[in-house]
Design an enzyme around this catalytic site. Structure first.
Site, PDB file in Angstrom:
ATOM      1  N   GLY A 223       3.587  -4.808  -1.436  1.00 25.10           N
ATOM      2  CA  GLY A 223       4.859  -4.578  -0.526  1.00 25.10           C
ATOM      3  C   GLY A 223       5.914  -3.636  -0.892  1.00 25.10           C
ATOM      4  CB  SER A 224       9.531  -3.671  -0.665  1.00 22.62           C
ATOM      5  OG  SER A 224       9.477  -3.623   0.679  1.00 22.62           O
ATOM      6  CB  THR A 225       7.021  -4.439  -5.793  1.00 24.92           C
ATOM      7  OG1 THR A 225       5.697  -4.504  -5.598  1.00 24.92           O
ATOM      8  CG2 THR A 225       7.713  -5.678  -5.943  1.00 24.92           C
TER       9      THR A 225
END
Length: 494
Positions: A223-225
């Site tokens: 995801g956004s990591t």
């Protein structure tokens, strides 16, 4: 001699020669492999004829040995015991009379049993003095308080997940927790009870799969990591010179070669946002377009500098994280925000945070500090090793400032620690067909203390199948666990 007798004599001579060749082959060529073959019962009897050496954390053993009740057909004298077995199982693995061994128990079996060639002098001395042969010790890099904080944090949530903490300057693994877990003591012996306990832990009978080491062997969409990697690629390829230059990011933004708009979560200020602001509020459009502007090859190269597409050996093997090598332009844009087929282990995402914290230098992760003989002499010492340089020191410091903004005033505020500078990135990764299942909650972070050093970097992932979908976020579920792990490491160094 008549012809028939001569033939019989030649045939018998060939048989004797064949037997001699076979005997010499077994005694001299195959002797070592036969002597160490796990199917050789003598090997198993010898392995459990004396107490095993210990696996050590912070100077204290987390393993032990106990006398076996030698009844029935059981001729094995000692079995393994574990202290807080479920907490340490992702590190130690198991050693079982019936089911063999894995992880450190298997990889360092020679040291633990005392059979390693490096212990020859010690064993010879013990033989001369009449002392029983003893196994050596495996001294780990783990921090007991950090491991406890990680495991208890996962357990308190009651959801599947994992935590990895690294020391950025060396690559030492400080915590490696997986939940749910298992106690290796319950099947360390060779009884019917051990067999039943083993059966109950298998995925076939337990869908939660407690024996899966989620920290090393499970890959998740990050995801956004993953936007931290994409930001690094933008800086390294001079797409944007710094964190505060406005990006060329229209809103709405359509995936290349499609009519599909890439959506952001909620009404957030993403139009032409700076990379700092885009990371703070987690703009999909900004980082998806960065990935598209850079192209697949540059994104792939940067991901691989961080360790993607390669197995890691700690020495326990970690599955390879994936940045796809073959994909079209819209898929590359989605991969750049940690979706499509991008997948990462918690170890991998801890490595990403660690490299940023260490001014762009990625150190090889490891969990064995040294190997010892039974009298505590050092047999082998692990030296820190640089794995790669994913980004320059200058760009790493720019990225640090961006991640620190996320924690100061963005989606990661729940990771704040008084008197400590924390950088982080949240992630809520889609899961299931058309995002039909509860998403994964991620948080990656590092802590920077007063002297400017970064003693710890952390990655946390939570799979909470029972949580309300609207309550799932990296900042809400994963960041508080990362905070406690970082605090444990910092307090241990005071």
């Amino acid at each position: 001699m008549n012809k028939p007798l001569r033939r019989i004599a030649i045939f018998c001579g060939l048989l004797v020669l064949t037997l001699l060749l076979r005997d010499n082959w077994l005694q001299y060529v195959k002797s070592d492999s036969l002597a160490t073959d796990d199917n050789n019962r003598r090997v198993t009897i010898a392995r459990y004829s004396t107490p095993r050496g210990d696996i050590v954390v912070d100077g204290d053993p987390v393993t032990g040995s106990a006398k076996t009740s030698k009844s029935g057909l059981n001729d094995l004298e000692f079995k393994r015991t574990y202290k807080d077995g479920a907490m340490w199982a992702p590190v130690t693995g198991y050693a079982s009379q019936a089911f063999g061994a894995n992880q450190l128990e298997n990889l360092e079996d020679g040291i633990l049993t005392g059979n390693d060639d490096r212990l020859f002098f010690r064993n010879t001395l013990d033989m001369v003095t009449g002392k029983q042969k003893q196994g050596g010790n495996v001294v780990t890099t783990l921090n007991a308080d950090a491991q406890k904080a990680a495991y208890n944090g996962l357990k308190a949530r009651g959801a599947k997940g994992a935590v990895v903490a690294l020391e950025p300057s060396t690559g030492k693994i400080l915590a490696l927790a997986s939940y749910p877990s298992y106690d290796p003591s319950v099947f360390a012996g060779n009884s019917n009870d051990d067999a039943e306990a083993w059966k109950k832990l298998q995925k076939k009978y337990n869908p939660d799969d407690p024996m899966l080491n989620r920290a090393l062997r499970e890959t998740y969409p990050p995801g956004s990591t993953f936007k931290v990697v994409t930001a690094a690629a933008a800086l390294e390829n001079n797409l944007y010179p710094d964190a505060d230059t406005a990006t060329d990011s229209p809103l709405p933004w359509t995936l290349p070669d499609t009519r599909v708009e890439l959506k952001n979560e909620g009404n957030i200020p993403c139009k032409n946002a700076t990379m700092r602001e885009a990371l703070r509020v987690s703009c999909n459009t900004v980082f998806g377009k960065i990935g598209a502007d850079l192209g697949k090859d540059k994104m792939l190269a940067e991901a691989e500098k961080f360790g993607f597409n390669a197995e890691q050996f700690t020495p326990v093997r970690a599955s390879a994280s994936v940045y796809p090598k073959e994909m079209n332009r819209p898929s590359n844009a989605l991969s750049s925000i940690g979706q499509f087929e991008t997948a990462a282990t918690p170890l991998q995402m801890a490595m990403v945070a660690s490299a940023v914290a260490n001014d762009g230098k990625l150190m090889k992760p490891y969990m064995v500090d040294k190997l010892q003989s039974s009298n505590l002499d050092t047999v082998a010492q692990t030296e820190p090793q640089e794995l790669s340089q994913p980004l320059s020191s200058k760009n790493a410091q720019i990225l640090q400032s961006m991640m620190e903004t996320v924690v100061k005033e963005g989606t990661g505020t729940r990771a704040q620690i008084d008197g400590v500078t924390v950088g982080g990135k949240t992630g809520t990764a889609q899961h299931g067909v058309d995002n039909s299942e509860n998403p994964y909650a991620w948080f990656i972070s590092y802590a920077k203390v007063a002297d400017g050093s970064s003693p710890v970097a952390v990655a946390v992932v939570i799979e909470d199948e029972n949580a309300n979908r609207g309550d799932i976020s990296g900042g809400g579920l994963a960041a508080p666990i990362a905070k406690k792990v970082m605090q444990a490491v910092i307090n241990a160094k005071k």
